[in-house]
Design a protein around this motif. Structure first.
Motif, PDB file in Angstrom:
ATOM      1  N   ASN A 144       0.827  -1.210   0.000  1.00  0.00           N
ATOM      2  CA  ASN A 144       0.000   0.000   0.000  1.00  0.00           C
ATOM      3  C   ASN A 144       0.865   1.265   0.000  1.00  0.00           C
ATOM      4  N   PRO A 145       0.750   2.063  -1.048  1.00  0.00           N
ATOM      5  CA  PRO A 145       1.638   3.221  -1.207  1.00  0.00           C
ATOM      6  C   PRO A 145       1.457   4.306  -0.143  1.00  0.00           C
ATOM      7  N   ASP A 146       0.318   4.324   0.555  1.00  0.00           N
ATOM      8  CA  ASP A 146       0.031   5.425   1.490  1.00  0.00           C
ATOM      9  C   ASP A 146       0.237   5.050   2.955  1.00  0.00           C
ATOM     10  N   LYS A 147       0.882   3.904   3.188  1.00  0.00           N
ATOM     11  CA  LYS A 147       0.962   3.400   4.569  1.00  0.00           C
ATOM     12  C   LYS A 147       1.809   4.262   5.504  1.00  0.00           C
ATOM     13  N   ASP A 148       2.695   5.086   4.951  1.00  0.00           N
ATOM     14  CA  ASP A 148       3.580   5.885   5.811  1.00  0.00           C
ATOM     15  C   ASP A 148       3.161   7.351   5.918  1.00  0.00           C
ATOM     16  N   LEU A 149       1.963   7.661   5.495  1.00  0.00           N
ATOM     17  CA  LEU A 149       1.570   9.084   5.426  1.00  0.00           C
ATOM     18  C   LEU A 149       1.308   9.754   6.782  1.00  0.00           C
ATOM     19  N   ARG A 150       0.951   9.004   7.779  1.00  0.00           N
ATOM     20  CA  ARG A 150       0.632   9.567   9.110  1.00  0.00           C
ATOM     21  C   ARG A 150      -0.328  10.758   9.010  1.00  0.00           C
ATOM     22  N   LEU A 151      -1.473  10.514   8.415  1.00  0.00           N
ATOM     23  CA  LEU A 151      -2.427  11.591   8.124  1.00  0.00           C
ATOM     24  C   LEU A 151      -3.239  12.070   9.333  1.00  0.00           C
ATOM     25  N   TYR A 152      -3.347  11.246  10.361  1.00  0.00           N
ATOM     26  CA  TYR A 152      -4.352  11.525  11.391  1.00  0.00           C
ATOM     27  C   TYR A 152      -3.765  11.819  12.763  1.00  0.00           C
TER      28      TYR A 152
END
Ligand SMILES: [Fe+2]
Ligand SMILES: [Fe+2]
Length: 259
Positions: A144-152
């Motif tokens: 999953n390309p977005d697993k490291d985004l720490r969005l929340y």
């Protein structure tokens, strides 16, 4: 009762399904599907027509279910009725998977078709944060390309998070557009019933707020009807029709704008 949700002996198709789902459900994908399919719902459809469409779809991600979806809808709802649940829970059980109607778009490229179901079915997960090891086939998490985004932020609430797109989110958005009389608990169940990491594996605790903690017991209660009602019992559609249409009327859901 046989062990349910046993993915150890599941077919290779199911494993392949999850590999695709894990790698293609990205933030950008979810946002574009919401824009593409959830901006306007222009087809007014009777609840029974939706049920009949679902009868033609078999969920390819489910190792326990080889029956058409409408049978699963009856099994869940009838089990909830047997257990003495209130009408809103029985009706929620009946419609919880109706978002699968989205398959009618036959958008193969985006996983929204009877052939390619990775944008419709399967367990969901939160995008833009670490993927829990408790997901099915965690060996695909790295894809999953977005697993490291720490969005929340901690305690932001699950409704501030992007959950992988599928029939849960779709039906929730359909219901935002009609004047229904379902309680908040029903909407929460509909939106998050495939988020097993939340309601079964106790993940995403840091993201939850007080509202999620209030709603979670209802989601767990519902899951019993979703999961443990699966059996080979079949129903006569005509006998069930009147009862469920009456329930739909009671909750302002006899017609829904879908597609
Ligand atoms: Fe579902
Ligand atoms: Fe279900």
């Amino acid at each position: 009762m046989n062990k349910l949700r046993n993915y150890q002996n599941a077919s290779n198709n199911i494993k392949q399904f999850y590999k695709t789902n894990r790698s293609k459900q990205t933030l950008q994908y979810i946002q574009s599907m919401i824009l593409k399919y959830c901006s306007s719902f222009s087809t007014k459809m009777h609840i029974w027509k939706i049920a009949e469409h679902l009868n033609k779809l078999v969920d390819i991600s489910d190792p326990d279910l080889t029956l058409p979806n409408i049978i699963h809808a009856f099994q869940s709802a009838e089990y909830a009725k047997e257990c003495g649940e209130p009408d809103w829970m029985i009706f929620t059980c009946f419609i919880h998977d109706f978002g699968k109607i989205i398959y009618l778009f036959e958008d193969h490229e985006n996983g929204i078709s009877s052939k390619e179901q990775w944008g419709i079915v399967g367990d969901t997960f939160i995008i833009g944060t670490e993927l829990p090891d408790q997901l099915i086939y965690p060996e695909f998490n790295y894809l999953n390309p977005d697993k490291d985004l720490r969005l929340y932020e901690d305690g932001c609430g699950i409704d501030k998070c992007f959950v992988s797109f599928g029939h849960d989110e779709y039906l929730w958005r359909v219901l935002q557009n009609i004047d229904h009389k379902l309680p908040d608990e029903a909407l929460y169940i509909i939106r998050y019933h495939s988020l097993y990491a939340l309601h079964k594996e106790e993940q995403y605790v840091d993201l939850m707020n007080d509202y999620d903690r209030k709603m979670l017991p209802y989601l767990k209660r519902f899951n019993k009807y979703d999961l443990y009602s699966k059996c080979d019992k079949e129903y006569n559609l005509d006998n069930m029709k009147k009862y469920y249409i009456n329930l739909a009327k009671k909750f302002g859901c006899e017609y829904m704008n879908v597609l």
